[in-house]
Design an enzyme around this catalytic site. Structure first.
Site, PDB file in Angstrom:
ATOM      1  N   GLU A   1      53.321  33.254  43.903  1.00 58.03           N
ATOM      2  CA  GLU A   1      52.642  34.569  44.323  1.00 58.03           C
ATOM      3  C   GLU A   1      52.598  34.726  45.857  1.00 58.03           C
ATOM      4  O   GLU A   1      52.832  35.808  46.441  1.00 58.03           O
ATOM      5  CB  GLU A   1      51.508  35.305  43.589  1.00 58.03           C
TER       6      GLU A   1
ATOM      7  N   ALA B   1      49.815  40.182  41.892  1.00 59.69           N
ATOM      8  CA  ALA B   1      48.911  39.235  41.068  1.00 59.69           C
ATOM      9  C   ALA B   1      49.255  39.994  39.426  1.00 59.69           C
ATOM     10  O   ALA B   1      49.328  39.358  38.539  1.00 59.69           O
ATOM     11  CB  ALA B   1      47.377  39.364  41.054  1.00 59.69           C
TER      12      ALA B   1
ATOM     13  N   GLU C   1      40.057  48.860  28.787  1.00 59.46           N
ATOM     14  CA  GLU C   1      41.330  48.212  29.285  1.00 59.46           C
ATOM     15  C   GLU C   1      42.196  49.493  29.894  1.00 59.46           C
ATOM     16  O   GLU C   1      41.804  50.864  29.655  1.00 59.46           O
ATOM     17  CB  GLU C   1      42.111  47.485  28.293  1.00 59.46           C
TER      18      GLU C   1
ATOM     19  N   GLN D   1      49.719  34.144  29.204  1.00 59.57           N
ATOM     20  CA  GLN D   1      49.774  34.513  30.579  1.00 59.57           C
ATOM     21  C   GLN D   1      49.979  33.222  31.235  1.00 59.57           C
ATOM     22  O   GLN D   1      50.037  32.040  30.686  1.00 59.57           O
ATOM     23  CB  GLN D   1      48.463  35.260  30.943  1.00 59.57           C
TER      24      GLN D   1
ATOM     25  N   ARG E   1      40.114  39.757  33.630  1.00 60.20           N
ATOM     26  CA  ARG E   1      39.025  40.221  33.650  1.00 60.20           C
ATOM     27  C   ARG E   1      37.953  39.128  33.313  1.00 60.20           C
ATOM     28  O   ARG E   1      38.311  38.272  32.969  1.00 60.20           O
ATOM     29  CB  ARG E   1      38.668  41.311  32.574  1.00 60.20           C
TER      30      ARG E   1
END
Length: 208
Positions: free
Chosen positions: A119, A109, A170, A77, A60
């Site tokens: 990816e 993603a 979220e 992450q 985000r």
């Protein structure tokens, strides 16, 4: 992936004083959000500075002003590990945010691939053809040649550059995180198609 010279995403190149994130038609998605969130359904591209592995994730991003996006950057992450290496070297991390491309991009993603898997390779495997990429204008990264919009810039690892970000609604249906200092993407260039389409995702709990 294959590198091509140019593509529709290069039809317009915006730099310097012409950059204005406030021009984007970004809504305030949820009533508890602290502001307008540009990065909700996109691909955030970074590269490991040591081994060159590329990562694309969905992270985000809140519009802070004309040239700044506050980013939720979680260390666990994949791009968090890239950021940690830039923090150790005290160098800003190059970032490119891809808006509006094939749905294979947000699908991959948001999928938990191993850190050594690119990816772009996975997207090509799903599509059955190589992903065509172009070089960014101001950062050493590549993005899809047929994307709608790409926002380029750097994130400083210096905590003194952090600004307040959050909360945001979220995906589990909660308002995630109290406002706190977060890393900031300093925008250096925006490239986009003519009449680009900006995509977004309204999060929240399903009915019932």
């Amino acid at each position: 992936p294959v590198l091509v010279d140019s593509g529709p995403v290069n039809e317009n190149i915006v730099k310097g004083q012409k950059i204005n994130l406030l021009d984007f038609p970004v809504p305030k998605w949820h009533f508890l959000d602290d502001g307008r969130y540009l990065d909700t359904f996109c691909g955030v591209v970074t590269r490991d500075p040591e081994n060159g592995t590329t990562n694309i994730g969905i992270y985000r991003g809140q519009v802070l002003d004309r040239k700044k996006i506050g980013k939720l950057l979680v260390t666990t992450q994949n791009w968090g590990s890239h950021f940690a290496k830039h923090r150790d070297s005290k160098k800003p991390m190059p970032v490119a945010v891809v808006h509006g491309w094939h749905d294979v991009l947000p699908f991959c993603a948001g999928s938990p691939f191993p850190k050594d898997v690119c990816e772009w390779d996975m997207m090509g495997a799903i599509l059955g053809r190589s992903v065509e990429l172009v070089k960014c204008e101001t950062v050493d990264l590549e993005v899809p040649a047929t994307a709608e919009v790409v926002v380029e810039g750097h994130i400083s690892p210096d905590p003194a550059s952090f600004e307040m970000e959050g909360p945001f609604g979220e995906y589990p249906g909660i308002s995630g995180g109290k406002p706190s200092p977060k890393p900031v993407l300093e925008v250096s260039c925006i490239t986009h198609r003519n009449n680009p389409i900006l995509r977004g995702a309204l999060e929240g709990a399903r009915p019932g």
